[in-house]
Design a protein around this motif. Structure first.
Motif, PDB file in Angstrom:
ATOM      1  N   GLU A 120      21.180   1.365  68.336  1.00  0.00           N
ATOM      2  CA  GLU A 120      19.905   1.738  69.115  1.00  0.00           C
ATOM      3  C   GLU A 120      19.225   0.504  68.891  1.00  0.00           C
ATOM      4  OE1 GLU A 120      16.298   4.666  68.864  1.00  0.00           O
ATOM      5  OE2 GLU A 120      18.027   5.296  67.961  1.00  0.00           O
ATOM      6  N   MET A 121      18.415   0.037  69.869  1.00  0.00           N
ATOM      7  CA  MET A 121      17.402  -1.024  69.948  1.00  0.00           C
ATOM      8  C   MET A 121      16.023  -0.513  70.062  1.00  0.00           C
ATOM      9  SD  MET A 121      19.149  -3.665  72.544  1.00  0.00           S
ATOM     10  CE  MET A 121      20.046  -5.196  71.890  1.00  0.00           C
ATOM     11  N   GLY A 122      15.399  -1.478  69.240  1.00  0.00           N
ATOM     12  CA  GLY A 122      13.747  -0.971  69.298  1.00  0.00           C
ATOM     13  C   GLY A 122      12.960  -2.080  69.322  1.00  0.00           C
ATOM     14  N   PRO A 123      11.657  -2.080  69.294  1.00  0.00           N
ATOM     15  CA  PRO A 123      10.955  -0.763  69.254  1.00  0.00           C
ATOM     16  C   PRO A 123      11.077  -0.098  70.713  1.00  0.00           C
ATOM     17  CG  PRO A 123       9.491  -2.520  69.810  1.00  0.00           C
ATOM     18  CD  PRO A 123      10.894  -3.259  69.407  1.00  0.00           C
ATOM     19  N   SER A 124      10.479   1.217  71.062  1.00  0.00           N
ATOM     20  CA  SER A 124      10.636   2.022  72.116  1.00  0.00           C
ATOM     21  C   SER A 124      10.017   1.266  73.293  1.00  0.00           C
ATOM     22  CB  SER A 124      10.321   3.288  71.909  1.00  0.00           C
ATOM     23  OG  SER A 124       8.754   3.067  71.397  1.00  0.00           O
ATOM     24  N   THR A 125       9.148   0.277  73.137  1.00  0.00           N
ATOM     25  CA  THR A 125       8.536  -0.568  74.203  1.00  0.00           C
ATOM     26  C   THR A 125       9.724  -1.180  75.123  1.00  0.00           C
ATOM     27  OG1 THR A 125       8.019  -2.226  72.938  1.00  0.00           O
ATOM     28  CG2 THR A 125       6.321  -0.418  73.271  1.00  0.00           C
ATOM     29  N   ILE A 126      10.845  -1.392  74.632  1.00  0.00           N
ATOM     30  CA  ILE A 126      11.707  -2.126  75.205  1.00  0.00           C
ATOM     31  C   ILE A 126      12.756  -1.283  75.546  1.00  0.00           C
ATOM     32  CG2 ILE A 126      13.546  -3.918  74.784  1.00  0.00           C
ATOM     33  CD1 ILE A 126      11.950  -5.101  73.010  1.00  0.00           C
ATOM     34  N   SER A 127      13.085  -1.008  76.911  1.00  0.00           N
ATOM     35  CA  SER A 127      14.003   0.314  77.305  1.00  0.00           C
ATOM     36  C   SER A 127      14.850  -0.479  78.038  1.00  0.00           C
ATOM     37  CB  SER A 127      12.927   1.362  78.336  1.00  0.00           C
ATOM     38  OG  SER A 127      12.374   0.536  79.348  1.00  0.00           O
ATOM     39  N   GLY A 128      16.232   0.170  78.567  1.00  0.00           N
ATOM     40  CA  GLY A 128      17.034  -0.170  79.343  1.00  0.00           C
ATOM     41  C   GLY A 128      18.225  -0.811  78.617  1.00  0.00           C
ATOM     42  N   PHE A 129      18.268  -0.633  77.296  1.00  0.00           N
ATOM     43  CA  PHE A 129      19.207  -1.015  76.527  1.00  0.00           C
ATOM     44  C   PHE A 129      19.843   0.211  75.386  1.00  0.00           C
ATOM     45  CE2 PHE A 129      17.208  -5.092  77.379  1.00  0.00           C
ATOM     46  CZ  PHE A 129      18.390  -5.635  78.136  1.00  0.00           C
ATOM     47  N   GLY A 130      20.851   0.685  75.709  1.00  0.00           N
ATOM     48  CA  GLY A 130      21.369   1.448  74.740  1.00  0.00           C
ATOM     49  C   GLY A 130      20.541   2.766  74.996  1.00  0.00           C
ATOM     50  N   PRO A 131      20.778   3.877  73.743  1.00  0.00           N
ATOM     51  CA  PRO A 131      21.691   3.854  72.850  1.00  0.00           C
ATOM     52  C   PRO A 131      22.982   3.781  73.101  1.00  0.00           C
ATOM     53  CG  PRO A 131      20.744   6.025  72.698  1.00  0.00           C
ATOM     54  CD  PRO A 131      20.075   5.282  74.009  1.00  0.00           C
ATOM     55  N   TRP A 132      23.695   3.148  72.226  1.00  0.00           N
ATOM     56  CA  TRP A 132      25.428   3.025  72.510  1.00  0.00           C
ATOM     57  C   TRP A 132      26.368   3.706  71.406  1.00  0.00           C
ATOM     58  CZ3 TRP A 132      22.764  -1.800  72.839  1.00  0.00           C
ATOM     59  CH2 TRP A 132      22.591  -2.095  74.086  1.00  0.00           C
ATOM     60  N   ASP A 133      27.328   4.205  71.787  1.00  0.00           N
ATOM     61  CA  ASP A 133      28.479   4.391  70.764  1.00  0.00           C
ATOM     62  C   ASP A 133      29.351   3.321  70.570  1.00  0.00           C
ATOM     63  OD1 ASP A 133      29.921   4.210  73.145  1.00  0.00           O
ATOM     64  OD2 ASP A 133      30.677   6.196  72.917  1.00  0.00           O
ATOM     65  N   LYS A 134      30.407   3.223  69.888  1.00  0.00           N
ATOM     66  CA  LYS A 134      30.845   1.949  69.633  1.00  0.00           C
ATOM     67  C   LYS A 134      31.442   1.245  70.852  1.00  0.00           C
ATOM     68  CE  LYS A 134      35.179   0.524  66.909  1.00  0.00           C
ATOM     69  NZ  LYS A 134      36.322   0.866  66.061  1.00  0.00           N
ATOM     70  N   ALA A 135      32.189   1.913  71.837  1.00  0.00           N
ATOM     71  CA  ALA A 135      32.815   1.496  73.185  1.00  0.00           C
ATOM     72  C   ALA A 135      31.752   0.981  74.001  1.00  0.00           C
ATOM     73  CB  ALA A 135      33.720   2.531  73.859  1.00  0.00           C
ATOM     74  N   GLY A 136      30.564   1.718  73.819  1.00  0.00           N
ATOM     75  CA  GLY A 136      29.188   1.433  74.774  1.00  0.00           C
ATOM     76  C   GLY A 136      28.913  -0.102  74.242  1.00  0.00           C
ATOM     77  N   PHE A 137      28.912  -0.035  72.881  1.00  0.00           N
ATOM     78  CA  PHE A 137      28.131  -1.242  72.463  1.00  0.00           C
ATOM     79  C   PHE A 137      29.241  -2.653  72.417  1.00  0.00           C
ATOM     80  CE2 PHE A 137      27.607  -4.533  68.905  1.00  0.00           C
ATOM     81  CZ  PHE A 137      26.426  -4.827  69.258  1.00  0.00           C
ATOM     82  N   ILE A 138      30.353  -2.418  72.470  1.00  0.00           N
ATOM     83  CA  ILE A 138      31.395  -3.511  72.737  1.00  0.00           C
ATOM     84  C   ILE A 138      31.289  -3.906  74.197  1.00  0.00           C
ATOM     85  CG2 ILE A 138      33.775  -3.884  72.771  1.00  0.00           C
ATOM     86  CD1 ILE A 138      34.111  -2.364  70.326  1.00  0.00           C
ATOM     87  N   ALA A 139      31.234  -2.830  75.059  1.00  0.00           N
ATOM     88  CA  ALA A 139      30.995  -3.207  76.477  1.00  0.00           C
ATOM     89  C   ALA A 139      29.813  -3.926  76.809  1.00  0.00           C
ATOM     90  CB  ALA A 139      31.035  -2.032  77.324  1.00  0.00           C
ATOM     91  N   HIS A 140      28.933  -3.586  76.054  1.00  0.00           N
ATOM     92  CA  HIS A 140      27.377  -4.356  76.185  1.00  0.00           C
ATOM     93  C   HIS A 140      27.469  -5.650  75.971  1.00  0.00           C
ATOM     94  CE1 HIS A 140      23.246  -5.526  75.619  1.00  0.00           C
ATOM     95  NE2 HIS A 140      23.395  -5.782  74.303  1.00  0.00           N
ATOM     96  N   VAL A 141      28.208  -6.021  74.584  1.00  0.00           N
ATOM     97  CA  VAL A 141      28.026  -7.509  73.921  1.00  0.00           C
ATOM     98  C   VAL A 141      29.249  -8.041  75.200  1.00  0.00           C
ATOM     99  CG1 VAL A 141      29.065  -9.085  72.313  1.00  0.00           C
ATOM    100  CG2 VAL A 141      27.817  -6.858  71.647  1.00  0.00           C
ATOM    101  N   ASN A 142      30.319  -7.578  75.628  1.00  0.00           N
ATOM    102  CA  ASN A 142      31.037  -8.205  76.541  1.00  0.00           C
ATOM    103  C   ASN A 142      30.447  -8.523  77.766  1.00  0.00           C
ATOM    104  OD1 ASN A 142      33.705  -8.542  75.100  1.00  0.00           O
ATOM    105  ND2 ASN A 142      34.190  -6.227  75.522  1.00  0.00           N
TER     106      ASN A 142
END
Length: 161
Positions: free
Chosen positions: A43-65
């Motif tokens: 999960e990314m924070g603070p909550s004022t930043i939206s549009g990123f995550g939260p992710w599970d393992k596959a989702g985070f790997i896809a985000h970095v890719n």
């Protein structure tokens, strides 16, 4: 708790956290399979930043890719590490930069400079794998500088509006 400034050997937690942070140097996600739990949550924070995550393992790997579309690297330098046996966690304070793809940049290259700070908080499972990461971003720079640059890069690469 121990800090990275002493001479004690690095714990397996610290080694895993350092491996995690190092993947941003090349955006090669291969090491993540070995250090992330199957139940991984990011999960990314603070909550004022939206549009990123939260992710599970596959989702985070896809985000970095997905970052590879606009940048060649996202160099992250560790400033401080705090390792906690009692909470089975590691906190990593970092400084970051971005190496944009040449075709993503328009105008003056100096406008594309970004230096930010992040805090990664990692919690580990019983097997020593990272089970949860809360990533705190530099909200002022992320909203005011980074997000507009990502939007411009997407337009320049033909993926924008």
């Amino acid at each position: 708790m121990s800090s990275s400034n002493n001479t004690t050997p690095k714990s397996a937690r610290v080694q895993a956290a350092e491996t995690f942070v190092s993947i941003f140097q090349t955006l090669d996600t291969t090491p993540l399979n070995a250090i992330l739990s199957s139940k991984y949550y990011h999960e990314m924070g603070p909550s004022t930043i939206s549009g990123f995550g939260p992710w599970d393992k596959a989702g985070f790997i896809a985000h970095v890719n997905g970052l590879k579309k606009t940048m060649t690297a996202f160099p992250v330098t560790i400033t401080e590490i705090i390792d906690s046996d009692s909470s089975n966690s590691v906190w990593v304070w970092t400084a970051s930069d971005i190496k944009w793809r040449a075709e993503a940049i328009d105008g003056d290259p100096a406008e594309w400079s970004y230096q930010g700070q992040n805090m990664f908080m990692f919690w580990f499972d019983a097997e020593g794998k990272i089970e949860k990461c809360i990533e705190l971003l530099d909200s002022h720079k992320s909203i005011g500088v980074l997000m507009p640059l990502f939007q411009r890069a997407a337009v320049n690469l033909g993926k924008g509006e």
